[in-house]
Enzyme design. Structure first.
Site, mmCIF file in Angstrom:
data_model
loop_
_atom_site.group_PDB
_atom_site.id
_atom_site.type_symbol
_atom_site.label_atom_id
_atom_site.label_comp_id
_atom_site.label_asym_id
_atom_site.label_seq_id
_atom_site.Cartn_x
_atom_site.Cartn_y
_atom_site.Cartn_z
ATOM 1 N N ASN A 37 -7.377 -1.874 0.961
ATOM 2 C CA ASN A 37 -8.101 -2.882 0.175
ATOM 3 C C ASN A 37 -9.481 -3.025 0.808
ATOM 4 O O ASN A 37 -9.692 -2.581 1.943
ATOM 5 C CB ASN A 37 -7.307 -4.207 0.117
ATOM 6 C CG ASN A 37 -7.241 -4.909 1.463
ATOM 7 O OD1 ASN A 37 -8.274 -5.161 2.095
ATOM 8 N ND2 ASN A 37 -6.034 -5.220 1.928
ATOM 9 N N HIS B 157 -4.304 -9.212 -5.030
ATOM 10 C CA HIS B 157 -2.995 -9.818 -5.323
ATOM 11 C C HIS B 157 -3.274 -11.181 -5.961
ATOM 12 O O HIS B 157 -4.228 -11.859 -5.562
ATOM 13 C CB HIS B 157 -2.202 -10.092 -4.035
ATOM 14 C CG HIS B 157 -1.520 -8.899 -3.444
ATOM 15 N ND1 HIS B 157 -1.534 -8.639 -2.090
ATOM 16 C CD2 HIS B 157 -0.772 -7.914 -4.009
ATOM 17 C CE1 HIS B 157 -0.825 -7.549 -1.843
ATOM 18 N NE2 HIS B 157 -0.357 -7.079 -2.990
ATOM 19 N N ALA C 256 -7.199 -7.703 7.441
ATOM 20 C CA ALA C 256 -6.285 -6.837 6.671
ATOM 21 C C ALA C 256 -6.251 -7.261 5.212
ATOM 22 O O ALA C 256 -5.509 -6.695 4.403
ATOM 23 C CB ALA C 256 -4.876 -6.912 7.250
ATOM 24 N N ASP D 112 -1.942 -13.918 -5.370
ATOM 25 C CA ASP D 112 -1.918 -15.028 -4.404
ATOM 26 C C ASP D 112 -3.219 -15.152 -3.607
ATOM 27 O O ASP D 112 -3.349 -16.036 -2.767
ATOM 28 C CB ASP D 112 -0.691 -14.951 -3.481
ATOM 29 C CG ASP D 112 -0.764 -13.825 -2.452
ATOM 30 O OD1 ASP D 112 -1.729 -13.042 -2.457
ATOM 31 O OD2 ASP D 112 0.184 -13.736 -1.633
ATOM 32 N N ARG E 172 2.697 1.340 2.768
ATOM 33 C CA ARG E 172 3.553 0.152 2.862
ATOM 34 C C ARG E 172 4.966 0.391 2.335
ATOM 35 O O ARG E 172 5.826 -0.493 2.477
ATOM 36 C CB ARG E 172 2.901 -1.051 2.137
ATOM 37 C CG ARG E 172 1.634 -1.544 2.818
ATOM 38 C CD ARG E 172 1.271 -2.979 2.401
ATOM 39 N NE ARG E 172 2.248 -3.956 2.874
ATOM 40 C CZ ARG E 172 2.211 -5.258 2.587
ATOM 41 N NH1 ARG E 172 1.240 -5.730 1.813
ATOM 42 N NH2 ARG E 172 3.137 -6.084 3.041
ATOM 43 N N ARG F 189 -2.293 -3.870 -7.863
ATOM 44 C CA ARG F 189 -1.107 -3.511 -7.092
ATOM 45 C C ARG F 189 0.181 -3.466 -7.915
ATOM 46 O O ARG F 189 1.107 -2.747 -7.575
ATOM 47 C CB ARG F 189 -0.910 -4.515 -5.941
ATOM 48 C CG ARG F 189 -2.005 -4.474 -4.895
ATOM 49 C CD ARG F 189 -2.039 -3.139 -4.190
ATOM 50 N NE ARG F 189 -3.028 -3.098 -3.124
ATOM 51 C CZ ARG F 189 -2.811 -3.481 -1.865
ATOM 52 N NH1 ARG F 189 -1.635 -3.976 -1.527
ATOM 53 N NH2 ARG F 189 -3.755 -3.388 -0.970
ATOM 54 N N CYS G 31 -0.022 -15.095 2.414
ATOM 55 C CA CYS G 31 0.493 -13.718 2.536
ATOM 56 C C CYS G 31 1.453 -13.576 3.704
ATOM 57 O O CYS G 31 2.301 -12.684 3.699
ATOM 58 C CB CYS G 31 -0.647 -12.736 2.797
ATOM 59 S SG CYS G 31 -2.008 -12.805 1.677
HETATM 60 N N1 ARG Z 1 -3.091 -5.218 4.105
HETATM 61 C C1 ARG Z 1 -2.181 -5.768 3.184
HETATM 62 C C2 ARG Z 1 -2.260 -5.007 1.869
HETATM 63 O O1 ARG Z 1 -3.331 -4.584 1.504
HETATM 64 C C3 ARG Z 1 -2.438 -7.237 2.981
HETATM 65 C C4 ARG Z 1 -1.437 -7.895 2.098
HETATM 66 C C5 ARG Z 1 -1.766 -9.311 1.779
HETATM 67 N N2 ARG Z 1 -0.704 -9.909 1.049
HETATM 68 C C6 ARG Z 1 -0.812 -10.744 0.024
HETATM 69 N N3 ARG Z 1 0.271 -11.279 -0.437
HETATM 70 N N4 ARG Z 1 -1.946 -11.012 -0.552
HETATM 71 O O2 ARG Z 1 -1.299 -4.817 1.177
#
Ligand code: ARG
Length: 276
Positions: free
Chosen positions: A23, A167, A255, A169, A91, A138, A261
């Site tokens: 990201n 995301h 991150a 959230d 992931r 995503r 998160c």
């Molecule tokens: N580095 C992770 C990703 O890009 C961060 C995830 C953050 N999570 C969230 N629920 N917004 O997936």
């Protein structure tokens, strides 16, 4: 009214780091400070405990630095959990660990729709009886509809248009049925209209505070925990009868994550209509 304590899943940041870039926040040249990340994580955990929450932990795993972002593990609906299917292979290795933890602790784990990506509560949040779900970055829109059918709930898919808010959230946070925080700029016009039509009271977040992850808040009762740098939102929350708390999360912002998160609400978010 249930007297059970709010229950959250977290993962200690022992194996956390910036090992890849999936990201726009992430750069392997901008590493997280390991000791500081540990401190920030423990402070967040303590604030949540002080707000009345019970915390369960999934063990860190070497080579899975983003396992700390437990919000992405699954979508929880009563005793069912729709497991994430991560978009990026970096992931995907997290899936069996989350699955094992949820199964071992009594959830019926449902796989998310085949061939489609879905990133759990990071992209699907209940506000009242409706599941507000983010797609494009995503999670896949058609998968979200299938999840709605699987659980028997109404889904409103909202397109996310800004890669910094990848995301849902990161740009939308339900507080209670009919009440939520959002950053309009992360949605297209249609999405903004849908939110305005389906959520009675919406608190707008300004762009600079959205960039500080203002919307990535953990709601425990009437306490709302966010990263630092969201003073306007905190004023608005106080006016609305909430107790906002700020806690520094700079090492996780590297991150692309923040307070919300780092948690997965296991007993139903405060705003979920199905919560007993
Ligand atoms: N580095 C992770 C990703 O890009 C961060 C995830 C953050 N999570 C969230 N629920 N917004 O997936």
């Amino acid at each position: 009214m249930s007297v059970a304590r709010p229950h959250l899943l977290m993962c200690p940041p022992d194996r956390y780091g910036i090992e890849y870039e999936i990201n726009p926040w992430m750069s392997t040249e901008r590493q997280a400070d390991h000791a500081l990340a540990g401190q920030q994580w423990r402070s967040l955990r303590q604030h949540l405990v002080d707000s009345g929450a019970r915390i369960s932990e999934v063990s860190p795993v070497d080579g899975l630095p983003d396992l700390v972002f437990t919000a992405n593990a699954a979508l929880i609906y009563r005793q069912q959990a729709v497991l994430a299917r991560f978009k990026h292979e970096q992931r995907q290795g997290e899936e069996p660990y989350f699955e094992r933890w949820l199964t071992a602790h009594g959830w019926e784990v449902l796989p998310s729709p085949r061939e489609l990506s879905f990133e759990g509560a990071g992209d699907a949040l209940f506000c009242g009886d409706t599941l507000f779900a983010g797609y494009r970055m995503r999670s896949d829109a058609s998968g979200l509809q299938q999840i709605g059918e699987l659980l028997g709930v109404r889904v409103l898919p909202l397109e996310l248009v800004d890669p910094y808010y990848y995301h849902i959230d990161t740009c939308f946070c339900p507080l209670a049925p009919g009440h939520a925080i959002y950053f309009p700029g992360a949605f297209d016009e249609y999405g903004q209209k849908v939110l305005q039509e389906h959520v009675d009271k919406l608190i707008d977040v300004a762009e600079d505070e959205a960039r500080s992850f203002a919307c990535n808040a953990v709601v425990v009762g009437t306490t709302v925990v966010t990263n630092t740098g969201c003073p306007q939102l905190h004023d608005q929350l106080r006016d609305a009868g909430y107790q906002p708390i700020e806690t520094p999360l700079s090492e996780f912002v590297k991150a692309g994550g923040s307070a919300k998160c780092l948690t997965l609400r296991l007993d139903g978010e405060e705003a979920a209509g199905w919560k007993s």
